[in-house]
Design an enzyme around this catalytic site. Structure first.
Site, PDB file in Angstrom:
ATOM      1  CG  HIS A   1       1.096  -1.540 -15.776  1.00 52.19           C
ATOM      2  ND1 HIS A   1       0.877  -2.683 -15.351  1.00 52.19           N
ATOM      3  CD2 HIS A   1       2.094  -1.518 -16.404  1.00 52.19           C
ATOM      4  CE1 HIS A   1       1.602  -3.697 -15.860  1.00 52.19           C
ATOM      5  NE2 HIS A   1       2.428  -2.986 -16.533  1.00 52.19           N
TER       6      HIS A   1
ATOM      7  N   GLY B   1       0.766  -1.344   0.043  1.00 48.06           N
ATOM      8  CA  GLY B   1      -0.004  -0.264   0.127  1.00 48.06           C
ATOM      9  C   GLY B   1       0.791   1.269   0.022  1.00 48.06           C
TER      10      GLY B   1
ATOM     11  CG  ASN C   1      -4.082  -0.041 -12.163  1.00 47.03           C
ATOM     12  OD1 ASN C   1      -4.052  -0.494 -10.834  1.00 47.03           O
ATOM     13  ND2 ASN C   1      -3.676  -1.134 -13.005  1.00 47.03           N
TER      14      ASN C   1
ATOM     15  CD  GLU D   1       4.307   2.404  -9.099  1.00 50.58           C
ATOM     16  OE1 GLU D   1       3.362   2.107  -8.493  1.00 50.58           O
ATOM     17  OE2 GLU D   1       4.990   1.521  -9.706  1.00 50.58           O
TER      18      GLU D   1
ATOM     19  CG  ASN E   1       1.368   3.573  -5.791  1.00 48.99           C
ATOM     20  OD1 ASN E   1       1.494   4.450  -6.440  1.00 48.99           O
ATOM     21  ND2 ASN E   1       1.971   2.354  -5.806  1.00 48.99           N
TER      22      ASN E   1
ATOM     23  CG  ASP F   1      -2.326  -3.947 -17.461  1.00 43.54           C
ATOM     24  OD1 ASP F   1      -2.709  -3.504 -16.188  1.00 43.54           O
ATOM     25  OD2 ASP F   1      -1.363  -4.912 -17.509  1.00 43.54           O
TER      26      ASP F   1
ATOM     27  CE  LYS G   1      -7.848 -12.566  -5.532  1.00 47.19           C
ATOM     28  NZ  LYS G   1      -7.544 -13.817  -6.068  1.00 47.19           N
TER      29      LYS G   1
HETATM   30  C1  GRF Z   1       2.932  -0.650  -7.741  1.00 43.61           C
HETATM   31  O1  GRF Z   1       4.056  -1.188  -8.502  1.00 43.61           O
HETATM   32  C2  GRF Z   1       1.929  -0.430  -8.823  1.00 43.61           C
HETATM   33  O2  GRF Z   1       2.375  -0.158  -9.943  1.00 43.61           O
HETATM   34  C3  GRF Z   1       1.391  -1.854  -9.242  1.00 43.61           C
HETATM   35  O3  GRF Z   1       1.204  -2.754  -7.872  1.00 43.61           O
HETATM   36  C4  GRF Z   1       2.515  -2.069  -7.079  1.00 43.61           C
HETATM   37  C5  GRF Z   1       1.576  -1.642  -5.730  1.00 43.61           C
HETATM   38  O4  GRF Z   1       2.516  -1.044  -4.687  1.00 43.61           O
HETATM   39  N1  GRF Z   1       0.003  -1.802  -9.627  1.00 43.61           N
HETATM   40  P1  GRF Z   1       2.042  -0.621  -3.603  1.00 43.61           P
HETATM   41  O5  GRF Z   1       1.243  -1.738  -2.637  1.00 43.61           O
HETATM   42  O6  GRF Z   1       1.114   0.769  -3.785  1.00 43.61           O
HETATM   43  O7  GRF Z   1       3.488  -0.576  -2.637  1.00 43.61           O
END
Ligand code: GRF
Length: 358
Positions: free
Chosen positions: A108, A11, A106, A178, A13, A149, A90
């Site tokens: 990626h 988590g 999302n 990110e 992000n 994606d 999921k």
């Molecule tokens: C990230 O690399 C994101 O791009 C991908 O899953 C990962 C999530 O990382 N979709 P986190 O749980 O936010 O640290």
């Protein structure tokens, strides 16, 4: 705006979105965190931040349509307007996707459409990037649809691949970016700098930031101005990627309009060097096959709105003075002639037209 985040893992992000909401960089509120994994770090982060959180999974709801309904109910009951997937492993069900059409994002960890699709998650993405020999990678924020994606791209950012990179080192540099671009993209959607125009066949207008998009914009401009190129060798038809980069580096923003992942037009805005309230509009272009259905006006309106968000008060455009049809097009959209000029590097007289920003 109320945000709901779905996450399966650590988590980080999610944390970047929480932090951006708390610091005011993102003018939104965290409404709910859902995880399919009861021991996800994401749930712990939500608890620490005092955000409602739920564990909803295939274990708690063994059949897929009741799982879908449970997720949708949880989101709507919390008043969620925008759903951000952040490492959610999921697929979302069709009811939730339908109810939140164009409202599920999302992130990626590679430059889609490359290195996406089934199986492309976690370290596998960075290993594939390294194996391919590309020199640039970076995250993509995109809309989510039924296919992995493949939803429309909203923002990307480039990260160079270094000679001695391992999948781990690449992952950590991409992850850092990110954390910057995910909240920034949500805020850009919030403010209208990025927009999905559902009344215009889901056209997306977004700032261009990566080389691939700059190349596409240069191509759009060249093909649109093909006819004038023959007579006017210094016409913008010869605009190249360096010129786009200069516009962006001098504080300008280049926007692309996309339909079904194809750029159909573009427009750039840049602040006037000699008048703080004026912004120049340049390269407003729609591909010939997409003309006469309103994309030009849409790009113009979007650019005007962006200029007002950036604090500008007036839009100025320079046109070929002899092009009376084009001048009429702008007149009908509220522009008035302000000045005529002969410039040394342009082989025709210019006419400048202005409009106050609405
Ligand atoms: C990230 O690399 C994101 O791009 C991908 O899953 C990962 C999530 O990382 N979709 P986190 O749980 O936010 O640290």
């Amino acid at each position: 705006m109320r945000i709901g985040v779905l996450a399966s893992g650590g988590g980080t992000n999610l944390q970047s979105i929480i932090d951006a909401c708390e610091s005011g960089r993102l003018s939104a509120e965290m409404a709910l965190v859902i995880s399919n994994n009861s021991s996800a770090g994401a749930l712990e982060r939500a608890r620490k931040a005092g955000i409602s959180s739920l564990h909803i999974s295939g274990v708690t709801y063994p059949d897929s349509s009741s799982l879908d309904r449970a997720i949708l109910n949880a989101l709507t009951e919390s008043g969620v307007d925008l759903v951000a997937l952040a490492g959610y492993m999921k697929k979302l069900g069709s009811m939730t996707l339908h109810a939140y059409r164009n409202k599920v994002l999302n992130i990626h960890p590679a430059l889609l459409p490359d290195f996406g699709g089934q199986g492309m998650y976690g370290m596998a993405v960075h290993r594939a990037v390294l194996a391919s020999g590309v020199t640039v990678t970076g995250p993509t924020v995109h809309l989510v649809n039924e296919k992995y994606d493949e939803g429309a791209i909203l923002a990307q950012s480039e990260v160079p691949v270094l000679h001695d990179d391992t999948a781990q080192s690449l992952q950590s540099r991409v992850l850092e970016v990110e954390h910057r671009i995910y909240p920034e993209t949500i805020e850009n959607l919030n403010r209208g700098i990025i927009a999905v125009y559902e009344g215009h066949m889901d056209t997306i207008i977004r700032p261009l930031r990566v080389r691939r998009d700059f190349e596409a914009a240069a191509k759009v401009v060249r093909s649109a101005f093909r006819a004038s190129a023959v007579n006017y060798p210094s016409h913008p038809v010869f605009m190249d990627i360096d010129e786009i980069k200069r516009t962006v580096e001098s504080g300008g923003v280049f926007f692309g309009a996309y339909r079904e992942s194809r750029m159909i037009g573009c427009v750039a805005v840049k602040p006037s060097p000699d008048d703080v309230s004026t912004w120049h509009l340049i390269e407003l272009t729609v591909l010939p096959e997409n003309r006469f259905v309103g994309f030009g006006s849409l790009l113009l309106d979007h650019a005007g709105k962006a200029i007002s968000i950036y604090g500008g008060g007036k839009i100025s455009i320079g046109l070929m003075d002899a092009d009376s049809m084009l001048k009429d097009w702008y007149r009908r959209r509220g522009f008035t002639e302000a000045e005529k000029k002969s410039l040394q590097h342009v082989p025709f007289d210019m006419c400048y037209m202005n409009r106050e920003v609405k």
